[in-house]
Design an enzyme around this catalytic site. Structure first.
Site, PDB file in Angstrom:
ATOM      1  N   HIS A 253       0.877  -1.692  -0.507  1.00  0.00           N
ATOM      2  CA  HIS A 253      -0.133   0.019  -0.041  1.00  0.00           C
ATOM      3  C   HIS A 253       0.524   0.942  -0.235  1.00  0.00           C
ATOM      4  O   HIS A 253       0.325   2.224  -0.307  1.00  0.00           O
ATOM      5  CB  HIS A 253      -0.828  -0.080   0.961  1.00  0.00           C
ATOM      6  CG  HIS A 253      -2.795  -1.029   0.509  1.00  0.00           C
ATOM      7  ND1 HIS A 253      -4.043  -0.535   0.893  1.00  0.00           N
ATOM      8  CD2 HIS A 253      -2.220  -2.397   0.408  1.00  0.00           C
ATOM      9  CE1 HIS A 253      -4.403  -1.471   0.348  1.00  0.00           C
ATOM     10  NE2 HIS A 253      -3.972  -2.346  -0.444  1.00  0.00           N
TER      11      HIS A 253
ATOM     12  N   SER B  26       0.270  -0.896  -6.371  1.00  0.00           N
ATOM     13  CA  SER B  26       0.392  -2.525  -7.038  1.00  0.00           C
ATOM     14  C   SER B  26       0.953  -1.993  -8.309  1.00  0.00           C
ATOM     15  O   SER B  26       0.977  -1.023  -8.983  1.00  0.00           O
ATOM     16  CB  SER B  26      -1.013  -3.405  -7.371  1.00  0.00           C
ATOM     17  OG  SER B  26      -2.072  -3.219  -6.735  1.00  0.00           O
TER      18      SER B  26
ATOM     19  N   LYS C 208     -14.031  -8.610  -8.990  1.00  0.00           N
ATOM     20  CA  LYS C 208     -13.740  -9.209 -10.104  1.00  0.00           C
ATOM     21  C   LYS C 208     -12.677 -10.394  -9.175  1.00  0.00           C
ATOM     22  O   LYS C 208     -12.502 -11.426  -9.058  1.00  0.00           O
ATOM     23  CB  LYS C 208     -12.580  -8.416 -10.629  1.00  0.00           C
ATOM     24  CG  LYS C 208     -11.925  -9.556 -11.702  1.00  0.00           C
ATOM     25  CD  LYS C 208     -10.935  -8.245 -12.092  1.00  0.00           C
ATOM     26  CE  LYS C 208     -10.523  -8.831 -13.716  1.00  0.00           C
ATOM     27  NZ  LYS C 208      -9.925  -8.349 -14.617  1.00  0.00           N
ATOM     28  N   ASP C 209     -12.199  -9.705  -8.105  1.00  0.00           N
ATOM     29  CA  ASP C 209     -11.444 -11.384  -6.721  1.00  0.00           C
ATOM     30  C   ASP C 209     -12.320 -11.500  -6.389  1.00  0.00           C
ATOM     31  O   ASP C 209     -12.333 -13.522  -6.812  1.00  0.00           O
ATOM     32  CB  ASP C 209     -10.400 -10.364  -6.331  1.00  0.00           C
ATOM     33  CG  ASP C 209      -9.252  -9.722  -6.218  1.00  0.00           C
ATOM     34  OD1 ASP C 209      -8.881  -9.739  -7.547  1.00  0.00           O
ATOM     35  OD2 ASP C 209      -8.362  -8.481  -6.265  1.00  0.00           O
TER      36      ASP C 209
ATOM     37  N   GLU D 209       6.137 -33.762   0.299  1.00  0.00           N
ATOM     38  CA  GLU D 209       4.588 -33.488  -0.474  1.00  0.00           C
ATOM     39  C   GLU D 209       5.286 -32.781  -1.619  1.00  0.00           C
ATOM     40  O   GLU D 209       6.305 -32.001  -2.193  1.00  0.00           O
ATOM     41  CB  GLU D 209       4.686 -32.167   0.314  1.00  0.00           C
ATOM     42  CG  GLU D 209       3.213 -32.928   1.350  1.00  0.00           C
ATOM     43  CD  GLU D 209       2.349 -33.496   1.852  1.00  0.00           C
ATOM     44  OE1 GLU D 209       2.090 -34.523   0.665  1.00  0.00           O
ATOM     45  OE2 GLU D 209       1.226 -32.928   1.508  1.00  0.00           O
TER      46      GLU D 209
HETATM   47  C1  HEM Z   1      -0.078 -21.513   7.055  1.00  0.00           C
HETATM   48  C2  HEM Z   1      -0.995 -23.172   7.572  1.00  0.00           C
HETATM   49  C3  HEM Z   1      -0.922 -24.254   7.588  1.00  0.00           C
HETATM   50  C4  HEM Z   1      -0.660 -25.401   6.920  1.00  0.00           C
HETATM   51  C5  HEM Z   1       0.331 -25.070   5.279  1.00  0.00           C
HETATM   52  C6  HEM Z   1      -0.254 -25.692   7.210  1.00  0.00           C
HETATM   53  C7  HEM Z   1       0.299 -27.690   6.964  1.00  0.00           C
HETATM   54  C8  HEM Z   1       0.002 -28.882   7.186  1.00  0.00           C
HETATM   55  C9  HEM Z   1      -0.127 -30.044   6.824  1.00  0.00           C
HETATM   56  C10 HEM Z   1       0.199 -29.900   5.663  1.00  0.00           C
HETATM   57  C11 HEM Z   1      -0.934 -31.337   7.486  1.00  0.00           C
HETATM   58  C12 HEM Z   1      -0.898 -32.399   7.214  1.00  0.00           C
HETATM   59  C13 HEM Z   1      -2.040 -33.105   6.369  1.00  0.00           C
HETATM   60  C14 HEM Z   1      -2.323 -34.983   6.275  1.00  0.00           C
HETATM   61  O1  HEM Z   1      -1.533 -35.353   5.630  1.00  0.00           O
HETATM   62  O2  HEM Z   1      -2.995 -35.303   7.201  1.00  0.00           O
HETATM   63  C15 HEM Z   1      -1.491 -30.484   8.422  1.00  0.00           C
HETATM   64  C16 HEM Z   1      -1.980 -31.192   9.590  1.00  0.00           C
HETATM   65  C17 HEM Z   1      -2.558 -30.651  10.583  1.00  0.00           C
HETATM   66  N1  HEM Z   1      -2.196 -28.624  11.142  1.00  0.00           N
HETATM   67 FE1  HEM Z   1      -1.616 -27.844  10.047  1.00  0.00          FE
HETATM   68  N2  HEM Z   1      -1.456 -25.728   7.951  1.00  0.00           N
HETATM   69  C18 HEM Z   1      -1.292 -24.985   8.898  1.00  0.00           C
HETATM   70  C19 HEM Z   1      -1.704 -24.450   9.726  1.00  0.00           C
HETATM   71  C20 HEM Z   1      -2.557 -24.732  11.183  1.00  0.00           C
HETATM   72  C21 HEM Z   1      -3.524 -24.275  12.320  1.00  0.00           C
HETATM   73  C22 HEM Z   1      -3.597 -22.880  11.965  1.00  0.00           C
HETATM   74  C23 HEM Z   1      -3.533 -25.249  12.958  1.00  0.00           C
HETATM   75  C24 HEM Z   1      -3.992 -25.343  14.399  1.00  0.00           C
HETATM   76  C25 HEM Z   1      -4.052 -24.050  15.048  1.00  0.00           C
HETATM   77  C26 HEM Z   1      -2.995 -26.594  12.400  1.00  0.00           C
HETATM   78  C27 HEM Z   1      -3.696 -28.204  12.945  1.00  0.00           C
HETATM   79  C28 HEM Z   1      -2.648 -29.075  12.401  1.00  0.00           C
HETATM   80  C29 HEM Z   1      -3.112 -30.246  12.809  1.00  0.00           C
HETATM   81  C30 HEM Z   1      -3.636 -30.702  14.828  1.00  0.00           C
HETATM   82  C31 HEM Z   1      -2.864 -31.296  11.914  1.00  0.00           C
HETATM   83  C32 HEM Z   1      -3.093 -33.173  12.045  1.00  0.00           C
HETATM   84  C33 HEM Z   1      -3.791 -33.429  11.670  1.00  0.00           C
HETATM   85  C34 HEM Z   1      -3.996 -33.735  10.680  1.00  0.00           C
HETATM   86  O3  HEM Z   1      -3.405 -34.614  10.060  1.00  0.00           O
HETATM   87  O4  HEM Z   1      -4.842 -33.464   9.839  1.00  0.00           O
HETATM   88  N3  HEM Z   1      -2.282 -26.463  11.055  1.00  0.00           N
HETATM   89  N4  HEM Z   1      -1.458 -29.169   8.803  1.00  0.00           N
END
Ligand code: HEM
Lengths: 421, 274
Positions: free
Chosen positions: A218, A222, A246-247, A290
């Site tokens: 900002h 842009s 648009k977005d 991944e």
């Molecule tokens: C930038 C944002 C985020 C990304 C890129 C991300 C990415 C991931 C990925 C790749 C997995 C594995 C999924 C699977 O194969 O099951 C995962 C699992 C998990 N994430 Fe995140 N996550 C994000 C934000 C969060 C936040 C904010 C929380 C909680 C406060 C969270 C809690 C969990 C939990 C509890 C799991 C385990 C359960 C599972 O595997 O399904 N994540 N996350």
């Protein structure tokens, strides 16, 4: 920078007036998102920043609900995720949204980055804006890596083992650093616990950097598809309602594709092995990260020396920090760079081939007729080209390329679109 | 918009290209292709064939349960397959489970619907010891835990070959090493870990024509039984799949309408800007 700014809007609601006088958040929102003057010639590639934002919010919302039902302990983690899938009401939906959301977050951000590279959005005065973007990418990678460990399947465990072990390549302190990361002498319960803690923390750090990223945008304003600055009100439109609609349309289309995967192919991006509980005594035949890590994984494996590979892998992202200074061209948009335009697409293709190499076994070969080409060679060639693009091509190209004549203004290019091609 | 479509048309083949060359990859140890099969639960509208899944459970209970656990399932889950509460109570009561009574003494009691499926072995070591060193894996998620899992298990159950009857030519076709030897207690399966020293599975052929007599009188040849048990295992791996697809159809329909509306609004707003 804009004529419409500075005039405080008159609010009819007394409560809003009262708050706004003491804390002008409504005026701020009005200026930064309401009347904010935005170049009138955005194409849909400009929607991916907003799309990435929507995905970040989706990840945090679904993640917080997952964390309410997840147990970060090596004996319970796998089963707690399966309990989410089977017994928690709508748990399967939340988990599939989070799992596929990570992939779609990366898709949006990769397109967003390539958009910036094509239209020269990293150039003066947007260098810091770009650097903050690369910081977000790094934080996303760390977050996704640690998230993938949480369900504690075979790929979770062995992926964590392979990637943390990379740090042992660091001279002298390597092994101590690895022990420190693990919280012990192998990937085990302390590792899982700290990864869960950090996986919960880092998304909020990302939110903080996103705020800075947008604040910086900002200030500079842009960029736009022809890469020349707006010269007056005739070149811009207020963000609302023009780009809100648009977005908004672009977001709905993107979410629809995302939903198609969540509901009809939720395991498309996943590895079957991660539905096998982690077993430290049994190494899977192929350990693959991944998909969003594959190009970097290919760069890592293409260097015969472990430390060299680690340096090249981190260097492949590090070099992005320097991009604003490596590209010496004065013209921003590729529309006016007849040579770079082609090299941009070669770079995209090169990145895709790297990803493909990274997804195959290290000793795989490509058979064309009777010729067998080891993928390792292809990976090496592409790794070389990746760095060649940034370190050699861009600095030289900017000096020797003759840009096409730029239109006088955005308004002119919109009125005579034929000129802008 | 037109440009966007053109760019998409340019990018798609680019993305598809790796998939197209993938089959040309010369990787060692590709076994025979899996048996072609269509299952009721495939496709965006596919559902579990209830009758087949119930018969599949009968096969699991009468055959596979002797060696394989399914620890993520409880007897009460079987009601989702259309079994009556009385039937589930009966099935649960047929097994004996260890418990502790209110005096703190170890007791054995008949199973209840809320109990998890009984494990055939007390632990992994016991399971391996009883099966020549290879522990039978838990089957709760087996269909998700293998590439193309349903077709894989379907093929595996029908993939046994009598090794001694293989001709040298056939052995060569499997890419077996010269010094290939099938150890005692191992069986040759076309689809199991293909490779020069591969195809060796620690599970004896669990099914053969007529192995189980179905309560409902369905023909009990091997392909039918394999299909039925795979249908049951697919349901066990993802019991919420039907829910997911049903919800998905509604979500996508809603989003199509929403996208149309958004496009109309966008057009209207932008009408005065061009
Ligand atoms: C930038 C944002 C985020 C990304 C890129 C991300 C990415 C991931 C990925 C790749 C997995 C594995 C999924 C699977 O194969 O099951 C995962 C699992 C998990 N994430 Fe995140 N996550 C994000 C934000 C969060 C936040 C904010 C929380 C909680 C406060 C969270 C809690 C969990 C939990 C509890 C799991 C385990 C359960 C599972 O595997 O399904 N994540 N996350």
């Amino acid at each position: 920078m804009a004529s419409t700014q500075g005039v405080p809007p008159a609010y009819n609601n007394a409560v809003i007036r009262w708050i706004d006088k003491r804390l002008p958040i409504f005026t701020f929102m009005h200026h930064e998102y309401g009347v904010f003057p935005t170049p009138r010639n955005f194409n849909y590639w400009w929607s991916f920043g907003g799309i990435a934002m929507v995905m970040l919010i989706t990840m945090i919302a679904t993640g917080i609900v997952l964390a309410m039902n997840y147990t970060p302990h090596v004996s319970y983690a796998f089963n707690s995720v399966e309990r989410i899938m089977r017994d928690v009401p709508q748990g399967w939906l939340i988990r599939y949204m989070h799992m596929n959301g990570a992939s779609f977050f990366f898709i949006a951000v990769f397109i967003h980055i390539f958009r910036g590279m094509y239209y020269g959005s990293y150039k003066n005065p947007r260098e810091l804006l770009w650097i903050l973007g690369v910081v977000i990418l790094l934080l996303m990678m760390a977050t996704a890596f640690m998230g993938y460990v949480l369900p504690w399947g075979q790929m979770s465990f062995w992926g964590a083992t392979v990637i943390t072990n990379l740090f042992s390549a660091i001279p002298v302190f390597g092994q101590d650093i690895v022990t420190f990361l693990w919280g012990g002498f192998s990937v085990d319960n302390p590792t899982l616990n700290r990864f869960f803690s950090l996986h919960y923390l880092l998304p909020f750090v990302i939110v903080g950097v996103v705020v800075l990223h947008i604040a910086a945008m900002h200030v500079a304003g842009s960029n736009n598809p022809i890469g020349i600055d707006p010269k007056g009100p005739q070149d811009t439109l207020p963000f609302s309602p023009y780009y809100v609609t648009k977005d908004g349309f672009a977001v709905v289309i993107f979410l629809m594709i995302y939903a198609a995967f969540v509901f009809f192919a939720p395991d498309f991006f996943g590895e079957p092995d991660n539905y096998i509980p982690a077993n430290p005594l049994q190494t899977p035949a192929h350990i693959v990260p991944e998909w969003y890590f594959l190009p970097f994984y290919a760069i890592l494996r293409s260097i015969p020396d472990k430390l060299g590979g680690v340096i090249a892998m981190f260097g492949s992202i590090g070099v992005l920090f320097l991009l604003p200074w490596l590209d010496t061209a004065r013209v921003r948009s590729s529309r006016f760079r007849p040579i770079y335009k082609w090299f941009f697409w070669v770079f995209v293709l090169n990145a895709l081939v790297l990803g493909w190499v990274g997804g195959n076994a290290a000793d795989a070969e490509l058979a064309i007729g009777s010729m067998h080409i080891p993928l390792l060679w292809i990976g090496r060639l592409c790794t070389f080209y990746y760095f060649f693009h940034f370190l050699i091509l861009l600095p030289i190209l900017g000096k020797i390329e003759r840009p096409l004549p730029l239109p006088a203004s955005i308004a002119e290019s919109v009125l005579k679109p034929a000129m802008a091609r | 918009m037109r440009k966007l479509i053109a760019t998409g048309a340019f990018l798609l083949p680019l993305l598809a290209a790796p998939a197209a060359i993938a089959p040309a990859l010369a990787e060692g140890g590709h076994g025979p292709a899996l048996l072609p099969a269509k299952f009721s639960f495939e496709g965006p509208f596919g559902t579990y064939d209830r009758a087949a899944a119930q018969r599949g459970f009968q096969i699991y209970k009468d055959v596979c349960a002797a060696c394989h656990s399914m620890s993520l399932l409880s007897y009460r889950n079987l009601m989702d397959l259309g079994l009556s509460e009385a039937a589930v109570k009966g099935i649960a009561a047929d097994v004996t489970v260890q418990d502790v009574n209110d005096k703190g003494e170890q007791i054995e009691r008949p199973g209840k619907p809320s109990d998890h499926f009984r494990k055939p072995f007390p632990n992994e070591a016991a399971a391996a010891a009883a099966n020549g060193g290879a522990a039978p894996p838990d089957l709760s998620l087996i269909v998700k835990a293998r590439p193309d899992g349903a077709r894989y298990v379907f093929s595996l159950l029908q993939g046994y070959v009598e090794f001694d009857k293989l001709s040298d030519q056939e052995k060569a076709a499997f890419g077996l090493a010269k010094d290939y030897k099938l150890e005692d207690g191992k069986h040759f399966n076309k689809y199991f870990h293909p490779g020069e020293q591969g195809y060796k599975i620690g599970m004896a052929p669990p099914l053969a024509d007529g192995a189980v007599t179905y309560i409902d009188g369905t023909k009990n040849d091997l392909p039918t039984m394999a299909r039925d048990v795979v249908t049951f295992l697919a349901w066990a791996a993802e019991p919420k799949m039907e829910d997911r697809k049903r919800t998905g159809v509604r979500v996508i329909l809603f989003m199509l309408i929403f996208a149309g509306l958004m496009y109309a609004v966008k057009r209207k707003v932008w009408a005065d800007a061009h």
